[in-house]
Design a protein around this motif. Structure first.
Motif, PDB file in Angstrom:
ATOM      1  N   CYS B  50      39.551  62.566  46.602  1.00 26.29           N
ATOM      2  CA  CYS B  50      39.255  62.316  45.190  1.00 26.29           C
ATOM      3  C   CYS B  50      39.726  63.510  44.377  1.00 26.29           C
ATOM      4  O   CYS B  50      39.513  64.665  44.762  1.00 26.29           O
ATOM      5  N   HIS B  52      38.598  64.684  41.796  1.00 28.82           N
ATOM      6  CA  HIS B  52      37.531  65.444  41.170  1.00 28.82           C
ATOM      7  C   HIS B  52      37.081  66.606  42.039  1.00 28.82           C
ATOM      8  O   HIS B  52      37.298  67.761  41.708  1.00 28.82           O
ATOM      9  N   ARG B  53      36.490  66.307  43.182  1.00 27.42           N
ATOM     10  CA  ARG B  53      35.962  67.369  44.026  1.00 27.42           C
ATOM     11  C   ARG B  53      36.343  67.197  45.492  1.00 27.42           C
ATOM     12  O   ARG B  53      35.635  67.662  46.391  1.00 27.42           O
ATOM     13  N   GLY B  54      37.470  66.506  45.724  1.00 24.57           N
ATOM     14  CA  GLY B  54      38.045  66.503  47.059  1.00 24.57           C
ATOM     15  C   GLY B  54      37.362  65.645  48.108  1.00 24.57           C
ATOM     16  O   GLY B  54      37.681  65.756  49.290  1.00 24.57           O
ATOM     17  N   VAL B  55      36.447  64.784  47.709  1.00 22.88           N
ATOM     18  CA  VAL B  55      35.785  63.947  48.710  1.00 22.88           C
ATOM     19  C   VAL B  55      36.764  62.880  49.218  1.00 22.88           C
ATOM     20  O   VAL B  55      37.543  62.319  48.448  1.00 22.88           O
ATOM     21  N   TYR B  71      30.946  60.295  45.662  1.00 18.48           N
ATOM     22  CA  TYR B  71      30.226  61.502  45.247  1.00 18.48           C
ATOM     23  C   TYR B  71      29.722  61.387  43.801  1.00 18.48           C
ATOM     24  O   TYR B  71      28.546  61.545  43.530  1.00 18.48           O
ATOM     25  N   HIS B  72      30.626  61.106  42.858  1.00 25.02           N
ATOM     26  CA  HIS B  72      30.213  61.010  41.453  1.00 25.02           C
ATOM     27  C   HIS B  72      30.631  59.693  40.811  1.00 25.02           C
ATOM     28  O   HIS B  72      30.662  59.580  39.588  1.00 25.02           O
ATOM     29  N   TRP B  74      33.485  58.201  40.361  1.00 25.25           N
ATOM     30  CA  TRP B  74      34.737  57.991  39.630  1.00 25.25           C
ATOM     31  C   TRP B  74      35.389  56.722  40.151  1.00 25.25           C
ATOM     32  O   TRP B  74      35.366  56.450  41.354  1.00 25.25           O
TER      33      TRP B  74
END
Ligand code: FES
Ligand SMILES: [Fe+2]
Lengths: 297, 588
Positions: B50, B52-55, B71-72, B74
């Motif tokens: 992702c 955003h934060r690499g998940v 995670y969030h 998106w």
């Protein structure tokens, strides 16, 4: 002696290695810190002794003082250092308040770098998705504006005015409400959170996470609770925090890369990530290289 | 060899690894993929990370149209891999350029093929006719691909018709760096097997075998088992071969950096009235009485990511430019569908679309722009559409429907035959509430009723003809809806624009001061001095040309800003609005 971590900032910090309450007096425990095998024991008075593990020494009182590592006990944990640690650990004044319950809620091994775990601790945006129905719930997904500062005199990050919608915010009222949070990052691998107390609205529960860096991509996360709760058994309080942690673990272990990238262009920040952006900048300024991917100069 | 391997096509999954709404974790040359099939059949192969934060996106959720990060939350769109929604900031439309890295996908021989930087096409294998094949179960081997290929040259198997026998004749028909083709014969039975070796990493491979004949039922199971056993044995041999050699270092994938602006989280910038895309009219039909539907497909490549509420500028053959909302639901990214109402007093826009444009024609359109973003954090969302005002709200309602968020779509129209896009409406189920044939008074009464009962956390979106929109806004305000919960979009600005004033505009960041004379707009004056101003409708309805006002008293003449925004005095539409003070300072 050569150490495996070459980052002086991290070597010179205090790091937690275990909970005192879970150490039988005199019993030697083995652990790993910064890729070094360590042994530690706590005597009957709660005084900790920590040394680099060696096959010939099985008892704390057999280790010559010169071979001992610096050791203190603080906030219910044994702390040590592989370098020259500061005289004092960061303060958590609430820990001294007599009417608080203090306990190690959990010690969890997670396959992730310490800085990624800190960012997760600072992050409210994931509550509805990862801690569904507990710390958040859809459609209440907004992370409202909050303030972040790097306090120069205390050398720590402070995020204030944080609010997030929580279903069942208090036991007194059903239905959800905004809960207030304050976050501190007083140590590259430790963070302290203050959260409105459900039992006394003038005071705040304190939850801290102290990460023991096993290596660059593994931590043991020690979770301290320092709460105003007279009713629930330890077991219940612990189980709650363990549930929360168990929800974060698979997410953390699926972050790539595992070390935290400090290059601002490695990932895509949004306003909700203000505290994480400040944290990454702070680590860069300190010159931390362990557990992170430093930005190319 | 690995460098060369990057430019080739490799199988990364079997087609049956992509069942309904599943996300498959694939890997090629050290790079991980999230592989998922959307409900429209399209196979997406994305960087497994992702933005955003690499998940890992392979642990994300495939809702059939979009992939949602765990995670969030998106959301990333089918086909384009563009981010369509960031739940932490429900009021903002995400920058369209937050787009994940995609890799090409081709389905052939029962396998899904991809490549990092493909040169040429997926290999043509003589003898493997599409459709009559049997893809074997993939066998993972902890060894480099070349070692696996070496052993595969000596692989022995029985042809399909003689699976229980022994001692078939094996002919090596072809052997390459990543594939071996074998033919097995035993008396009258004969089977060709092509064994592709997917280089997962420097020391890991997957054998993906395909046989040139299908089989059913028990025979099929026997064949699969036969190969499974023999290939597993082969795997053990290869792993023994390499056990003593030092394993090569794993390949480190290089992740592309995000663009500098995204790292800064800037305002979205779009420039001018540019017709960036060419599309062809794939279908034109009567979507309702007086409304033509157009399905626009890209001439080449794929269309950019859109969000519900977004519109495009359509540049018509007669030189006119008009704005139309995209009516698509989430993840429908192979074409844009718009609805065009024939306006009686048309200056030539809608008339041209209705009368001149035909299926097969090529039109120029702008990139989608979203000045009417949809929040998805409401406890309940009400949509109020009048006539052709249905178009943006239809896209929105489909998005909420897909996420199972509470909503109602109130559609005011003259009669059944005026309800546009019946097929899309049908999918909304009970959320659709048509209100047919009402007089203006009856409409008002109906609105009063359905806008009663405002609760904190509800949101209202209105689009329709001016008078109805005005009435709905007024009624909402009377019923206690705060400005911040009422969102609207006018088709056009029917206010009479008064451009008689003259004043000065200082551009703070550009350090220039311009004179705006009567008869010219701020936008025109800025463009004349070479400043790029994004715009679309150029009549104060769409919101594209908004500028931040630092100082001065604006004379708002647009219909985009709501009352609270007007009062705040921090935004101005440079295409129509002017100054009451002698001077304005803009943050440009
Ligand atoms: S990491 Fe994917 S949404 Fe945040
Ligand atoms: Fe969490």
């Amino acid at each position: 002696m050569m150490t495996k971590c070459a980052d002086p900032v991290i070597l010179n910090l205090w790091h937690p290695v275990g909970a005192i309450a879970e150490a039988a007096p005199g019993a030697v425990q083995e652990t790993v810190l910064l890729e070094e095998r360590l042994s530690f024991a706590v005597d009957a008075d709660g005084e900790p002794v920590v040394w680099r593990s060696r096959p010939d020494v099985q008892r704390a009182d057999h280790i010559p003082p010169a071979d001992r590592l610096p050791a203190i006990s603080a906030y219910g944990y044994v702390w040590t250092s592989l370098g020259s640690p500061p005289a004092e650990l960061f303060p958590i004044p609430e820990y001294q308040e007599p009417d608080r319950r203090k306990l190690n809620a959990a010690t969890f091994g997670v396959n992730v770098s310490a800085p990624r775990a800190i960012e997760n601790f600072l992050d409210m945006g994931h509550f509805p998705y990862v801690h569904t129905d507990i710390l958040g719930v859809e459609p209440h997904t907004e992370v409202k504006e909050y303030d972040v500062e790097i306090s120069v005199d205390r050398d720590e990050i402070l995020a204030t005015r944080c609010r997030f919608f929580q279903p069942m915010a208090s036991t007194a009222s059903d239905g959800g409400a905004d809960v207030d949070y304050v976050y501190r990052v007083p140590h590259p691998y430790c963070s302290v959170l203050y959260k409105s107390s459900p039992v006394d609205e003038t005071r705040r529960d304190v939850i801290a996470v102290f990460l023991q860096p096993v290596d660059q991509e593994h931590v043991r996360a020690h979770m301290l609770l320092c709460v105003l709760d007279e009713d629930n058994e330890d077991k219940v309080i612990k189980r709650f925090q363990q549930t929360i942690f168990g929800q974060d673990k698979p997410i953390l272990e699926n972050q790539v890369p595992k070390r935290l990238p400090l290059d601002p262009r490695a990932e895509t920040p949004i306003r909700a990530d203000k505290s994480a952006i400040a944290y990454r900048r702070w680590l860069s300024q300190k010159g931390v290289t362990y557990g992170v991917i430093p930005a190319a100069a | 060899m690995l460098e060369e391997a990057r430019s080739r096509w490799h199988p990364i999954a079997a087609a049956h690894d992509l069942p309904f709404r599943h996300v498959f974790h694939g890997q090629l040359l050290g790079r991980e993929f999230a592989v998922w099939r959307a409900d429209d059949g399209y196979v997406n192969i994305w960087e497994n990370r992702c933005l955003h934060r690499g998940v890992r996106l392979s642990i994300g959720i495939n809702d059939g149209r979009e992939l949602k990060c765990q995670y969030h939350g998106w959301r990333y769109s089918n086909r384009t891999a563009g981010c369509t929604y960031i739940p932490a900031h429900p009021a903002d439309a995400p920058a369209r350029t937050i787009t994940n890295r995609t890799f090409p996908a081709v389905e052939r021989y029962g396998l899904v093929w991809s490549s990092e930087e493909p040169r040429g096409e997926v290999p043509e294998i003589a003898g493997l006719a599409e459709g009559k094949l049997l893809a074997l179960r993939g066998i993972a081997v902890n060894a480099p691909a070349d070692k696996v290929v070496e052993r595969l040259r000596a692989y022995r198997f029985q042809p399909n018709g003689a699976i229980d026998g022994e001692g078939a004749d094996i002919l090596v028909e072809a052997a390459q760096d990543f594939a071996v083709a074998l033919r097995s014969r035993a008396s009258s039975a004969e089977t060709q097997g092509v064994f592709f070796v997917q280089p997962v990493d420097s020391n890991r491979s997957v054998i993906r075998g395909v046989l040139d004949q299908e089989a059913e039922g028990a025979a099929r199971i026997a064949i699969l088992r036969h190969h499974n056993e023999r290939l597993s044995k082969l795997r053990d041999e290869v792993e023994r071969d390499v056990a003593n050699a030092p394993a090569p270092a794993p390949l480190e994938p290089v992740y592309e950096r995000v663009s500098a602006e995204l790292a800064e989280m800037p305002e979205v910038t779009t420039h001018g009235r540019k017709a960036a895309l060419r599309v062809s009219v794939a279908r034109k039909w009567q979507a309702a009485d007086g409304i033509a539907g157009f399905e626009l497909r890209p001439i080449k490549g794929i269309l950019p990511t859109f969000q519900p509420g977004a519109h495009i500028d359509v540049h018509m053959p007669n030189g006119e430019i008009r704005q139309y909302s995209i009516t698509n639901g989430p993840g429908e990214t192979d074409s844009f569908t718009i609805g065009v109402k024939l306006e009686r007093d048309s200056k030539g826009g809608s008339k041209c679309m209705h009368e001149t444009v035909r299926e097969g024609d090529v039109l120029a359109i702008s990139e989608p722009r979203n000045n009417f973003p949809l929040r998805r954090d409401a406890i309940k969302t009400l949509f109020v559409a009048g006539g052709i005002g249905i178009t943006p709200l239809l896209a929105m309602a489909q998005a909420l429907k897909n996420q199972e968020l509470a909503h109602e779509l109130h559609y005011f129209a003259q009669g059944e035959e005026h309800l546009a896009f019946a097929d899309r409406l049908k999918h909304l189920g009970d959320a659709l509430k048509p209100h047919l044939g009402l007089s203006p008074d009856a409409t008002g009464a109906e609105l009063r009723q359905l806008l009663a009962g405002y609760r904190n956390g509800m949101h209202l979106y209105i689009c329709g003809p001016g008078p109805m929109l005005e009435a709905a806004r007024k009624i909402a305000a009377e019923q206690g809806w705060p400005d911040s919960a009422v969102h609207f979009e006018y088709f056009k600005n029917t206010n009479k624009i008064d451009d008689s004033s003259s004043f000065e505009v200082a551009l703070a960041r550009s350090c220039v001061t311009l004179q705006v004379p009567a008869g010219k707009t701020i936008m025109q004056v800025m463009r004349e001095s070479g400043i790029d101003v994004p715009s679309s409708c150029e009549q104060g309805a769409c919101g594209t040309c908004v500028a931040t006002l630092i100082e001065g008293e604006p004379d708002h003449q647009d219909v985009y800003l709501n009352d609270a925004e007007r009062k705040a005095g921090t935004k101005i539409m440079t295409c129509v609005s002017r100054a009451k003070s002698a001077r304005l300072v803009l943050d440009i």
